[in-house]
Design a protein around this motif. Structure first.
Motif, mmCIF file in Angstrom:
data_model
loop_
_atom_site.group_PDB
_atom_site.id
_atom_site.type_symbol
_atom_site.label_atom_id
_atom_site.label_comp_id
_atom_site.label_asym_id
_atom_site.label_seq_id
_atom_site.Cartn_x
_atom_site.Cartn_y
_atom_site.Cartn_z
ATOM 1 N N ARG A 1 0.831 -1.204 0.000
ATOM 2 C CA ARG A 1 0.000 0.000 0.000
ATOM 3 C C ARG A 1 0.869 1.259 0.000
ATOM 4 O O ARG A 1 0.471 2.290 -0.558
ATOM 5 N N ALA A 2 2.029 1.190 0.605
ATOM 6 C CA ALA A 2 2.919 2.352 0.638
ATOM 7 C C ALA A 2 3.598 2.579 -0.712
ATOM 8 O O ALA A 2 3.825 3.716 -1.120
ATOM 9 N N LYS A 3 3.908 1.499 -1.437
ATOM 10 C CA LYS A 3 4.682 1.618 -2.668
ATOM 11 C C LYS A 3 3.852 1.644 -3.948
ATOM 12 O O LYS A 3 4.316 2.152 -4.967
ATOM 13 N N LYS B 1 6.797 9.816 0.163
ATOM 14 C CA LYS B 1 5.547 10.232 0.797
ATOM 15 C C LYS B 1 4.747 9.014 1.275
ATOM 16 O O LYS B 1 4.201 9.008 2.384
ATOM 17 N N GLY B 2 4.681 7.981 0.455
ATOM 18 C CA GLY B 2 3.970 6.762 0.834
ATOM 19 C C GLY B 2 4.634 6.050 2.004
ATOM 20 O O GLY B 2 3.959 5.549 2.909
ATOM 21 N N LYS B 3 5.957 6.011 2.003
ATOM 22 C CA LYS B 3 6.670 5.379 3.109
ATOM 23 C C LYS B 3 6.481 6.162 4.405
ATOM 24 O O LYS B 3 6.344 5.561 5.469
ATOM 25 N N LYS C 1 3.900 7.919 5.173
ATOM 26 C CA LYS C 1 2.509 7.763 5.586
ATOM 27 C C LYS C 1 2.293 6.465 6.378
ATOM 28 O O LYS C 1 1.551 6.446 7.356
ATOM 29 N N TYR C 2 2.944 5.396 5.964
ATOM 30 C CA TYR C 2 2.732 4.097 6.597
ATOM 31 C C TYR C 2 3.898 3.649 7.483
ATOM 32 O O TYR C 2 3.905 2.524 7.971
#
Length: 118
Positions: A33-35, A98-100, A102-103
């Protein structure tokens, strides 16, 4: 019943059993979900940029028409396509970061639970 039938019956039964949500599976899903958004964006922009660049090459080489105006259109499209391809990687890195971020908390907490560091 031979062993092959037993193995087949177990594999079919496993498909119909309720799935357990273990922590490793949750960790993999969070990582995905992060990547995934960064990957999808990068692939989409890469394909679009390559298609624009290729169309510009076709105009510039006279595949779609001859004359100075077609060559000019080809050069412009080539520049636009190259620019899209050039900005693709920095944008990918930014979206991945940004995704990393976030999670990160959830992933680190779950990883600590799995490894036993609490």
């Amino acid at each position: 019943m031979n062993d092959l039938d037993k193995v087949y019956a177990e594999s079919v039964a496993k498909d119909y059993m309720p799935k357990e949500t273990n922590k490793v599976r949750q960790l993999k899903k969070l990582d995905e979900r992060a990547k995934l958004p960064a990957f999808i964006t990068a692939m989409t922009l890469g394909i679009i940029g390559t298609l624009i660049f290729g169309t510009g090459m076709c105009f510039g080489l006279g595949v779609f028409g001859t004359g100075a105006i077609f060559m000019f259109i080809g050069v412009l499209l080539g520049i636009v396509g190259a620019a899209v391809c050039i900005i693709n990687y920095p944008l990918y890195k930014k979206l991945l970061k940004k995704g990393k971020e976030k999670y990160a908390f959830e992933i680190l907490e779950l990883a600590k639970e799995i490894t036993g560091e609490a």
